[in-house]
Structures are given as structure tokens and as C-alpha cells.
Enzyme design. Structure first.
Site, PDB file in Angstrom:
ATOM      1  CG  PHE A   1      -6.766  11.117   2.035  1.00 15.31           C
ATOM      2  CD1 PHE A   1      -7.064  12.214   2.833  1.00 15.31           C
ATOM      3  CD2 PHE A   1      -6.662  11.318   0.666  1.00 15.31           C
ATOM      4  CE1 PHE A   1      -7.256  13.476   2.293  1.00 15.31           C
ATOM      5  CE2 PHE A   1      -6.853  12.580   0.103  1.00 15.31           C
ATOM      6  CZ  PHE A   1      -7.148  13.658   0.923  1.00 15.31           C
TER       7      PHE A   1
ATOM      8  CG  HIS B   1       5.110  -6.487  -5.576  1.00 13.76           C
ATOM      9  ND1 HIS B   1       6.118  -5.837  -4.907  1.00 13.76           N
ATOM     10  CD2 HIS B   1       3.987  -5.800  -5.259  1.00 13.76           C
ATOM     11  CE1 HIS B   1       5.625  -4.818  -4.221  1.00 13.76           C
ATOM     12  NE2 HIS B   1       4.331  -4.771  -4.427  1.00 13.76           N
TER      13      HIS B   1
ATOM     14  CB  SER C   1      -3.251   1.235   0.491  1.00 18.24           C
ATOM     15  OG  SER C   1      -1.906   1.317   0.128  1.00 18.24           O
ATOM     16  N   PRO C   2      -5.215  -0.074   3.421  1.00 17.73           N
ATOM     17  CG  PRO C   2      -5.228  -1.138   5.499  1.00 17.73           C
ATOM     18  CD  PRO C   2      -4.352  -0.886   4.299  1.00 17.73           C
ATOM     19  CG  LEU C   3      -5.780   2.857   7.653  1.00 18.69           C
ATOM     20  CD1 LEU C   3      -4.803   3.114   8.790  1.00 18.69           C
ATOM     21  CD2 LEU C   3      -7.214   2.981   8.140  1.00 18.69           C
ATOM     22  N   GLY C   4      -6.209   4.119   2.893  1.00 22.08           N
ATOM     23  CA  GLY C   4      -6.114   5.077   1.786  1.00 22.08           C
ATOM     24  C   GLY C   4      -4.810   5.832   1.749  1.00 22.08           C
ATOM     25  NE  ARG C   5      -0.920   4.172  -2.283  1.00 17.89           N
ATOM     26  CZ  ARG C   5      -0.034   3.176  -2.242  1.00 17.89           C
ATOM     27  NH1 ARG C   5       0.919   3.196  -1.331  1.00 17.89           N
ATOM     28  NH2 ARG C   5      -0.104   2.163  -3.081  1.00 17.89           N
TER      29      ARG C   5
ATOM     30  CE1 TYR D   1       6.518  -2.672  -1.176  1.00 18.26           C
ATOM     31  CE2 TYR D   1       6.380  -3.927   0.851  1.00 18.26           C
ATOM     32  CZ  TYR D   1       5.795  -3.464  -0.311  1.00 18.26           C
ATOM     33  OH  TYR D   1       4.490  -3.788  -0.597  1.00 18.26           O
TER      34      TYR D   1
END
Length: 329
Positions: free
Chosen positions: A212, A127, A206-210, A60
């Protein structure tokens, strides 16, 4: 004074983390510009609220993220569970490489320790699986880091069930990290069948769909940074996926919470083995995400939300074609 928020166990060796952690990748400019002093303040704000699970990687910002976290946690090290990852390598002008060789494992860990400014990493992940190196060799090197006192617990990211079983036979794996949300859950749910059987915790990235599933991405003009390369946001997929998100928004309105809160509450309701690490650059979004811990869903609510976005309803793969070749291995 940090409030007491729900904690969950990762693995069977006593590693407890806040049910909602902080994915730190956005603090290194992945989804648009980030400001270092503001990012450090965000991390401190998270810790002060009781969020003790900080998730980073050496890729990152290619070291930037770990250095940032290292500065932010000075004086707070004993209040955080520090997770970072190794294994992706930089290839200028092309897709990331991958390196799981034992000598590289040791080298990467030393570099992360220096950047973070700490003596030990709480949770150290591979990773991406290196298909050219037997997982037993990579995890064997990771286990030596534990024996040396440089790492406390081991994890894998985007590993397939067979790989997880082989790795766990070498050294206990505390956590497996895979993208998991209402939009993308087939591979995650298959993985969880194995992690639950082995007593391994599951970390949903990404639990929020990146973004979305927050309901804030309503048109193509809202797609920024690296999101633009993801198939889910491409014009041929966007309208279909936006329609799916609208279904979540409608249920959230009924429940009196935000779409992000409903999505995270649904995810945590999947089982006590699941924790989430949504990323953000903003304190108000962090506060909103933590509000998911106060959203109560009964089994019929969970079933209704699951049915609103069937497992195979999303349009577009999780990553572009090159990235898909490196996941679930």
C-alpha cells in the site's frame, strides 16, 4: 562485486545483517504468480548488491520458498544470513494450525535444512506462538538446535512482550519479527520497548504495508493475490487508507524520492535496532527499496512523516479475524 551497504546488529551475539533485507514470501505466489528462474535471479541480484539478509519460512509455499532459496544461494552461502521460520502447519480447507511442541521443532528444522541444502540456519524463528505449549519448552528445543550446531541464532515472530521476556530467559533471542510500518505500528512500538530493553533486534516485516505504501495500489483493481483478503484493502477501508498513503506521496515528492523509499527511510530512522525486510518479485523494486538507504531524514522530517499518518489512523486490522487470533501472543 557487492557494494557496502549499511549493516545493523540483531541481538548481542554478533549477528549483523543488511539494514534492508529481502522478504522472500512473494516468491512463492502469495501476491500473484512468481517465476522460479526469475526469482532465483532476483535473489542473486540482491546478494550481488550487498543484501545479505534473506527471510523465508517453511510455510511459504509449504517448502517451495526454502527450496528456491537453496538453489539460488549455491556458491553464495557464505555471503548470506539465512533466516527461516517454523511453527505454522497446513490444514486443508481451513486456517493454518500452529505447533510449538519440542519434537516438532526438531523435525521442522531438519526438514528446512534439507530443503535449503545447508548445514546450519543463521536465524531460526518460531513463526507463530503456540498458546498450548509453554514458550519455555519451545525455546528450550530451539536452544538444543543451537547446541547441536544446526542453528546459530534464535528469533520469535509475532510474540507479545511477556512472551519475549520468558523466551529470552531460556536462551538469548537475537531478533523479534512483527509487522511494522507507518500504517501499523502500535503493537510493534510496544514490542520494541521490550526488545530494546533486552538488547534484541527488531525485524520489520511488511514495512511497505503489503504494498500500500509504495503508492502503486491506487484502486481495487490493483489488489492481487492474498492481499484481497486483508481488511486494509477491503472496500470499506480502502478509500480511507488510500488517503493516508497520499500524504506520504506528497512528502516523498518534496524529498525527491519514491513513497516506498520515504517509508523505509522513516522506518530505519526509528532506531539502530530496526531492520526491514520488504518483499518483492522484481529487480527494479529491489533497487528502489535499497535507494531508501540514501534518503536522509532529519528529526523534524521523521516527526512530520509520523504525524502525517497518526498511530491509530489506519482503517482495518492487520489480518482477517482468524489471523488476528494468532498474532501478538
Amino acid at each position: 562485486m557487492a557494494e557496502k551497504i549499511e549493516h545493523r546488529m540483531l541481538g548481542s551475539d554478533g549477528l549483523a545483517v543488511s539494514a534492508i533485507g529481502l522478504g522472500c514470501m512473494p516468491l512463492s505466489g502469495v501476491y500473484g504468480a512468481a517465476d522460479d528462474p526469475a526469482s532465483e535471479d532476483l535473489i542473486r541480484h540482491a546478494v550481488d548488491l550487498g543484501v545479505d539478509h534473506l527471510d523465508s519460512s517453511d510455510m511459504y509455499g509449504w517448502g517451495h520458498n526454502e527450496e528456491l532459496i537453496g538453489r539460488a544461494i549455491k556458491g553464495r552461502r557464505d555471503r548470506v544470513v539465512l533466516a527461516t521460520k517454523f511453527g505454522q502447519t497446513r490444514r486443508e480447507g481451513g486456517p493454518n494450525g500452529v505447533n510449538g511442541r519440542p519434537d516438532y521443532v526438531m523435525q521442522a528444522c531438519e526438514a528446512s535444512l534439507r530443503r535449503l541444502g545447508v548445514d546450519v540456519i543463521d536465524l531460526y524463528y518460531q513463526h507463530r506462538v503456540d498458546p498450548s505449549v509453554p514458550i519455555e519448552e519451545t525455546v528450550g528445543a530451539m536452544a538444543r538446535l543451537v547446541a547441536q550446531g544446526k542453528v546459530r541464532h534464535l528469533g520469535l515472530s509475532e510474540a507479545a512482550p511477556a512472551t519475549i521476556r520468558r523466551a529470552h530467559a531460556v536462551h538469548p533471542i537475537a531478533a523479534v519479527q512483527t509487522e511494522y510500518s507507518l500504517l501499523y505500528r502500535i503493537e510493534a512500538e510496544e514490542t520494541r520497548e521490550t526488545t530494546r530493553a533486552l538488547g534484541i533486534g527488531f525485524v520489520a516485516y511488511s514495512p511497505l504495508g503489503r504494498g500500500f505504501l509504495t503508492g502503486t495500489i491506487r484502486g481495487q483493481s490493483d489488489v492481487d493475490g492474498r492481499r484481497a483478503a486483508h481488511p486494509r484493502f477491503q472496500p470499506e477501508n480502502f478509500a480511507r487508507n488510500r488517503e493516508l498513503v497520499a500524504r506520504v506521496e506528497a512528502i516523498a515528492a518534496e524529498k525527491g524520492c519514491s513513497p516506498a523509499q520515504l517509508t523505509l527511510a522513516w522506518l530505519l530512522a526509528q532506531g539502530p535496532d530496526v531492520v526491514a525486510i520488504p518483499g518483492t518479485r522484481r529487480g527494479d523494486r529491489l533497487d528502489e527499496n535499497l535507494g531508501a538507504l540514501r534518503v536522509l531524514l532529519n528529526p523534524s522530517d521523521v516527526a512530520r512523516i509520523s504525524a502525517a499518518i497518526p498511530r491509530d489512523a489506519v482503517s482495518g486490522t492487520r489480518y482477517p479475524a482468524g489471523g488476528m487470533q494468532a498474532v501478538y501472543l
